[in-house]
Scaffold this motif. Structure first.
Motif, short mmCIF file in Angstrom:
data_model
loop_
_atom_site.label_atom_id
_atom_site.label_comp_id
_atom_site.label_asym_id
_atom_site.label_seq_id
_atom_site.Cartn_x
_atom_site.Cartn_y
_atom_site.Cartn_z
N ARG A 55 0.86 -1.19 0.00
CA ARG A 55 0.00 0.00 0.00
C ARG A 55 0.89 1.23 0.00
O ARG A 55 0.82 2.06 0.91
N HIS A 56 1.74 1.33 -0.99
CA HIS A 56 2.63 2.48 -1.02
C HIS A 56 1.88 3.69 -1.56
O HIS A 56 0.95 3.56 -2.36
N ARG A 76 10.31 9.12 1.51
CA ARG A 76 10.27 9.00 0.05
C ARG A 76 10.93 7.70 -0.37
O ARG A 76 11.99 7.35 0.15
N CYS A 77 10.32 6.98 -1.30
CA CYS A 77 10.99 5.77 -1.81
C CYS A 77 11.13 5.85 -3.32
O CYS A 77 10.60 5.02 -4.05
N ALA A 78 11.88 6.85 -3.76
CA ALA A 78 12.06 7.08 -5.19
C ALA A 78 12.83 5.94 -5.86
O ALA A 78 12.75 5.75 -7.06
N GLU A 79 13.57 5.16 -5.05
CA GLU A 79 14.40 4.09 -5.62
C GLU A 79 13.59 2.87 -6.04
O GLU A 79 14.10 1.98 -6.72
N TYR A 203 6.17 6.12 1.75
CA TYR A 203 5.54 5.17 2.68
C TYR A 203 5.71 5.71 4.11
O TYR A 203 6.74 6.32 4.40
N PRO A 204 4.75 5.48 4.99
CA PRO A 204 4.90 6.00 6.36
C PRO A 204 6.17 5.48 7.04
O PRO A 204 6.54 4.32 6.87
N ASP A 208 4.08 1.18 12.48
CA ASP A 208 2.68 0.78 12.27
C ASP A 208 2.03 1.55 11.12
O ASP A 208 0.81 1.70 11.07
N GLY A 209 2.85 2.00 10.19
CA GLY A 209 2.36 2.53 8.91
C GLY A 209 1.33 3.65 9.04
O GLY A 209 1.58 4.67 9.67
N TYR A 210 0.16 3.41 8.45
CA TYR A 210 -0.91 4.42 8.43
C TYR A 210 -1.79 4.38 9.68
O TYR A 210 -2.75 5.13 9.79
#
Ligand SMILES: Cc1cc2nc3c(=O)[nH]c(=O)nc-3n(C[C@H](O)[C@H](O)[C@H](O)COP(=O)(O)OP(=O)(O)OC[C@H]3O[C@@H](n4cnc5c(N)ncnc54)[C@H](O)[C@@H]3O)c2cc1C
Length: 383
Positions: A55-56, A76-79, A203-204, A208-210
């Protein structure tokens, strides 16, 4: 005090609820599940965080990015890269299809010939990811036609044809007639291999993410959990919740409309998902920067996800999931005209103050997390 009913406590319902609560509304949120968050809720297996499939957060909308980042700070996960497995080639290649991979393919000469014959406006077009842009007047009669015009028949069958039939559980993928969501930026890439270099990919940061969004909602808003809305009047906004007859000034719906209008225009078709989770005794399962892999052939599954790539969970082990299309759950609205026609009939029933948003509520696969947040904020602004 104005009363709003929110049907569904996924991210769309929770953002709408939190924002309306801030504006002083009397908010009631109803969710059929026991917990808020739906597929975005982070759960744990042996300490490894995971969601229901990847769930990015991907967006072109900086306002929506900043909004979400202010609640759940984002990394940020631009990679982020994707690989597609092509069994007959015994090989993985980048997805989106990359020019530099073509020489490694057994049919390289044939593919190059086919690419030379393509119209440049299809081959080189920049597609505006998730925005549903009609792509500069490009005309293709359907999804299959669009792809064959963009990459030629050999690459089409290798990467797209079988995958799409599997993904949508269809015998003939040419009935797919909405294809604006399909390519990630371009049909064939050159240069860097990151999948989302034309959009913000994030991604958070929290383990625990979102979940903070869902915890905040639960603490601030009246939530009725484990209750399914199965009937509501689209004009008067009257319904029954836990046996009590209630009337609302505004309704924000995020669930399939046939479910709340007693299938009065027929049943909407969705493709479901079965997901298996497996902890492996290795630090990383996928190569660096590869967050997930697609499977384009006769395998039952479509995708393997390594959650650590998103979550940065620190462990000597790793958690992967294997995702298979199935009839379980109502997750993916079909991008076909006959189904959209049914959805239109439901949407046409909605009276003043009755909003329906999101992938399920609008019956549109194109709507991702960012679109749902954007739509929630828009509705909150307009009520
Ligand atoms: C496997 C999978 C992977 C995905 N990965 C990504 C991704 O990587 N990036 C991305 O941007 N998007 C992704 N998406 C899409 C995105 O996550 C969704 O579009 C978005 O989260 C939808 O949010 P929502 O609030 O509109 O609905 P949902 O999150 O679906 O929430 C709906 C809620 O309504 C409740 N509900 C259902 N029926 C009723 C009823 N009758 N009465 C009361 N409550 C009810 C459900 O329990 C649920 O909690 C993915 C989707 C799936 C299925």
């Amino acid at each position: 005090m104005k009363k709003v009913l929110i049907i569904g406590g996924g991210i769309g319902g929770c953002i709408s609820a939190l924002e309306l609560e801030k504006k002083g509304w009397d908010v009631t949120l109803v969710d059929a599940a026991k917990e808020l968050g739906a597929g975005l809720r982070t759960r744990f297996i042996g300490g490894h965080p995971y969601t229901f499939g990847p769930r990015h957060f991907l967006t072109h909308n900086t306002e929506v990015y900043e909004y979400l980042d202010s609640i759940v700070p984002l990394r940020r996960c631009a990679e982020h890269q994707f690989l597609s497995y092509i069994e007959q080639d015994r090989n993985f290649y980048s997805y989106p299809i990359h020019f530099d991979d073509i020489p490694r393919m057994p049919e390289a000469l044939q593919i190059e010939k086919e690419l030379e014959g393509l119209e440049a406006r299809f081959r080189d077009n920049e597609y505006r990811l998730t925005q549903g842009d009609a792509t500069n007047g490009i005309t293709a009669s359907d999804y299959k036609d669009f792809w064959i015009k963009s990459i030629g028949p050999t690459l089409y069958e290798k990467f797209i044809g079988t995958y799409s039939r599997k993904m949508w559980q269809l015998e003939d993928e040419s009935i797919i007639d909405d294809f604006t969501w399909s390519p990630k930026g371009v049909a064939i890439k050159r240069g860097q291999r990151a999948g989302w270099d034309t959009a913000i990919s994030a991604y958070p940061i929290a383990a625990d993410g979102y979940n903070k969004i869902f915890d905040l909602t639960l603490s601030k808003v009246k939530c009725v959990m484990g209750e399914r809305i199965s009937s509501i009047d689209p004009i008067t906004k009257k319904t029954v919740i836990r046996g009590e007859k209630l009337h609302f000034d505004v309704v924000i719906n995020t669930v399939p409309l046939d479910d709340i209008f007693e299938n009065c225009h027929g049943r909407l078709n969705f493709v479901g998902r079965d997901i298996q989770y497996i902890v492996l005794p290795i630090k990383n399962a996928l190569p660096e920067d590869v967050y997930f892999t697609y499977y384009c052939g006769g395998e039952k599954y479509t995708r393997v996800t390594e959650y650590k790539k998103f979550t940065k969970h620190n462990s000597e082990q790793t958690l992967i999931s294997i995702e298979s299309p199935s009839s379980n759950g109502r997750y993916y609205p079909l991008p076909v005209a006959s189904q959209r026609e049914i959805a239109k009939k439901y949407l046409g029933m909605l009276g003043d103050g009755f909003y329906s948003i999101g992938r399920l509520g609008l019956y549109n696969y194109r709507y991702d997390i960012d679109d749902v947040v954007e739509q929630s904020l828009e509705v909150v602004r307009s009520v």
